[in-house]
Design a protein around this motif. Structure first.
Motif, PDB file in Angstrom:
ATOM      1  N   MET A 495      41.041  46.559  28.833  1.00 30.97           N
ATOM      2  CA  MET A 495      41.573  45.438  28.429  1.00 30.97           C
ATOM      3  C   MET A 495      40.599  44.256  29.077  1.00 30.97           C
ATOM      4  SD  MET A 495      45.142  44.007  29.498  1.00 30.97           S
ATOM      5  CE  MET A 495      45.864  42.595  28.834  1.00 30.97           C
ATOM      6  N   PRO A 496      40.010  43.636  27.918  1.00 31.82           N
ATOM      7  CA  PRO A 496      38.950  42.541  28.233  1.00 31.82           C
ATOM      8  C   PRO A 496      39.529  41.918  29.251  1.00 31.82           C
ATOM      9  CG  PRO A 496      39.124  43.195  25.711  1.00 31.82           C
ATOM     10  CD  PRO A 496      40.054  43.948  26.255  1.00 31.82           C
ATOM     11  N   GLU A 497      40.474  41.178  29.211  1.00 30.40           N
ATOM     12  CA  GLU A 497      40.963  40.228  30.108  1.00 30.40           C
ATOM     13  C   GLU A 497      41.126  40.774  31.409  1.00 30.40           C
ATOM     14  OE1 GLU A 497      43.074  39.609  25.892  1.00 30.40           O
ATOM     15  OE2 GLU A 497      42.484  41.377  27.311  1.00 30.40           O
ATOM     16  N   TYR A 498      41.373  42.087  31.649  1.00 36.11           N
ATOM     17  CA  TYR A 498      41.249  42.620  32.949  1.00 36.11           C
ATOM     18  C   TYR A 498      39.713  42.725  33.420  1.00 36.11           C
ATOM     19  CZ  TYR A 498      41.943  46.122  36.684  1.00 36.11           C
ATOM     20  OH  TYR A 498      42.151  46.798  37.700  1.00 36.11           O
ATOM     21  N   ASP A 499      38.819  43.067  32.609  1.00 37.12           N
ATOM     22  CA  ASP A 499      37.453  43.299  33.047  1.00 37.12           C
ATOM     23  C   ASP A 499      37.044  41.783  33.287  1.00 37.12           C
ATOM     24  OD1 ASP A 499      37.705  45.811  31.986  1.00 37.12           O
ATOM     25  OD2 ASP A 499      35.481  45.425  30.957  1.00 37.12           O
ATOM     26  N   ALA A 500      37.370  40.596  32.706  1.00 40.47           N
ATOM     27  CA  ALA A 500      37.015  39.429  32.990  1.00 40.47           C
ATOM     28  C   ALA A 500      37.607  38.895  34.415  1.00 40.47           C
ATOM     29  CB  ALA A 500      37.286  38.322  31.732  1.00 40.47           C
ATOM     30  N   LEU A 501      38.828  39.153  34.575  1.00 39.83           N
ATOM     31  CA  LEU A 501      39.428  38.799  35.879  1.00 39.83           C
ATOM     32  C   LEU A 501      38.768  39.517  36.938  1.00 39.83           C
ATOM     33  CD1 LEU A 501      41.531  37.027  37.061  1.00 39.83           C
ATOM     34  CD2 LEU A 501      43.244  39.053  36.618  1.00 39.83           C
ATOM     35  N   HIS A 502      38.475  40.685  36.926  1.00 40.32           N
ATOM     36  CA  HIS A 502      37.833  41.560  37.959  1.00 40.32           C
ATOM     37  C   HIS A 502      36.598  40.976  38.320  1.00 40.32           C
ATOM     38  CE1 HIS A 502      35.665  44.859  40.129  1.00 40.32           C
ATOM     39  NE2 HIS A 502      36.903  45.076  40.423  1.00 40.32           N
TER      40      HIS A 502
END
Length: 571
Positions: A495-502
């Motif tokens: 999930m790109p949003e997950y990668d960005a938040l991490h």
């Protein structure tokens, strides 16, 4: 933010009869043999090639990190003089580097000097583009490792990194000897059997013989840095069997001194303790029993390099399906029958430390009716009357695998029944734990390959900050043929949003802010089909009443301080 380990039970009154050396220290090896039993047998002694706890922890007796976490979760120096911080100048003001100062005089078990070059090599070994490193998230965001001199290690980060204690910290990120592993880089790593089974280390013990999935014999490291340690001249590390036999071997028969991970019902533990030979020890860390959901297609009709790589899964990606599967589970009953006081209901992947425990989800009430209604509303219904729903013509039939263990098989049977009540059919499969958690890239039965629809297990992380652990949900951490099937994104969640938040977590300072991001990452992966958390498990093990010095550690390798163990002499 630390959770202290609770120890239950008391040892008998004792007197010690030490053997003195001329320098005033007690003699190394004075207490003979210590015997450890892990019912999940180690398959390899290289934690970079296995995500299995039994492999990481057995290796921790031999190879060590620069720093680790003690039994209260506090970061402590191990092969260095002090923990680097901004205050003492060890961490740069701009948070882009951390400098470790190795304690002078440390040598490998073969007598050669332990230097910063070994740390740099370890970084290069784990991050090699052609290799597959199970612990690569420990080096997430690292741009380089420098060695200004033989005793200085400088880790440079791509961006300001408020929590720089991932590389070379904890039992999952030890240092291997450059000279020994020089010819084992990249794709050659799994082929180096001698090195992977017999690593040279700085730890208290040296491997004498390794029989994979069976027994390891070790002897005291004569070059260990602390005089008079370890107290035991020989260590036998037995693997295999089951948790029941392991518990009895310590608490009833006294055949072994330490038994790990006694995943047994509370009444069984109580009966064993009544045997009078040993004492159970327990504590809550971040260990979670959960069901991983395969986000890829494990269809056997696909080739071996396509199974669990090609996306999407035929139906597990539908929110109605995975949410209904979770709703159908009676977690309080699982806790009651499986763990008693050593378990708690959890909806979270990261339930500890407390600051990172999300409270946004509830899952402590089973709702079969609600699960059925959710599937009906999504149009996922049983069209042919065989009791199994279909999605787009595909029956909701899942292969549900886990390791062989009495508690896990009880869980499987119950969950299979609950899922049948919502129109999902489950075929149960259990595998020998040594194979399931072994990490062999040639085996079809490892949890990393995930040739099933759902699989159940538990794991944890070192320390009290879950940044690296949460990194296991990043898109590029999914096991595949290209990574030798290593990597800890077992569900292949992406999930790109997950990668960005991490990435934001990696550059955020302050525990409150980090905790909020950590909880959001936890919620994101659970609510979007990465896994179904079940039970927040306590770590429950047992030691002989005659074994002193044991400090159960839920924040690092459980047997982190084996160098301090000794034999208690009773009156």
């Amino acid at each position: 933010m630390y959770i202290k380990t609770a120890l239950w039970g008391a040892a008998a009154a004792v007197t010690l009869a030490p053997m003195a050396m001329a320098d005033g220290h007690e003699a190394r090896g004075r207490d003979g043999e210590v015997k450890i039993i892990y019912w999940q047998a180690p398959s390899i002694l290289n934690p970079f090639l296995s995500g299995g706890t039994k492999d990481v922890e057995s290796a921790s007796l031999v190879i060590e990190p620069l720093a680790r976490f003690n039994e209260t979760g506090e970061l402590v120096p191990w092969l260095v003089d002090e923990i680097p911080t901004v205050a003492n100048g060890g961490v740069s003001e701009d948070l882009t580097s951390i400098t470790w100062k190795i304690t002078p005089g440390i040598v490998w078990s073969d007598g050669t000097a332990f230097t910063s070059a070994d740390a740099k090599f370890t970084y290069e070994y784990c991050t090699h583009p052609e290799g597959g490193c199970a612990q690569v998230t420990k080096f997430e965001g690292v741009s380089s490792v420098e060695t200004p001199d033989a005793l200085t290690v400088v880790v440079n980060f791509e961006k300001p990194t408020p929590y720089p204690y991932g590389p070379f910290v904890g039992g999952e990120s030890p240092i291997i000897q450059a000279a020994q592993f020089a010819d084992c880089m990249g794709a050659k790593a799994p082929e180096c059997t001698e090195q992977n089974f017999n690593p040279i280390g700085t730890g208290p013990f040296v491997v004498e013989e390794f029989r994979t999935n069976d027994v390891i014999t070790m002897v005291a490291n004569e070059n260990y840095r602390e005089p008079g340690k370890p107290a035991f001249g020989k260590l036998t590390f037995k693997g295999g069997g089951d948790a029941t036999a392991a518990g009895r071997a310590v608490m009833e028969t006294g055949e072994f001194d330490y038994a790990w991970n006694l995943q047994l019902a509370p009444d069984v533990i109580a009966q064993m303790e009544a045997g009078g030979k040993g004492t159970p020890v327990a504590g809550f860390g971040p260990l979670v029993e959960r069901i991983m959901l395969n986000n890829t297609n494990p269809d056997p009709a696909l080739g071996p390099d396509e199974r669990s790589v090609i996306k999407p899964h035929p139906f597990l990606g539908d929110p109605a399906v995975y949410k209904a599967m979770s709703m159908a589970i009676d977690r309080p009953l699982l806790v009651e029958i499986g763990y008693g006081k050593a378990g708690k209901v959890t909806c979270n992947w990261v339930p500890a430390p407390a600051a990172f425990n999300s409270t946004s989800m509830t899952c402590d009430v089973q709702d079969i009716a609600g699960a059925n209604a959710m599937l009906d509303a999504a149009g996922i219904v049983d069209t042919d009357g065989d009791g199994v729903r279909e999605k787009d013509g595909v029956p909701l039939k899942v292969l549900y695998q886990t390791s062989t263990n009495a508690v896990r098989q009880d869980f499987q049977a119950l969950i299979k029944q609950w899922w049948s009540e919502i129109g999902i059919e489950a075929e149960l499969r259990n595998l020998d734990a040594s194979v399931f958690f072994g990490g062999d890239p040639g085996s079809p039965d490892t949890f990393q390959k995930f040739y099933a629809d759902v699989e159940m297990y538990a794991n944890t992380f070192n320390g009290t900050d879950p940044q690296a652990y949460l990194g296991n949900g990043l898109c590029d951490k999914a096991p595949s043929p290209a990574s030798q099937w290593q990597g800890e994104n077992i569900s292949r969640f992406c999930m790109p949003e997950y990668d960005a938040l991490h990435a934001k977590l990696a550059t955020t300072a302050g525990i409150d802010e980090r905790a909020e991001i950590g909880k959001a990452l936890n919620d994101m992966i659970v609510q979007n089909g990465g896994m179904i958390p079940l039970v927040h498990r306590g770590r429950l093990s047992a030691h002989a009443n005659s074994l002193g010095g044991v400090k159960l550690n839920v924040w690092d390798s459980e047997i982190w301080n084996a160098a301090d163990w000794y034999r208690i002499k009773t009156n």
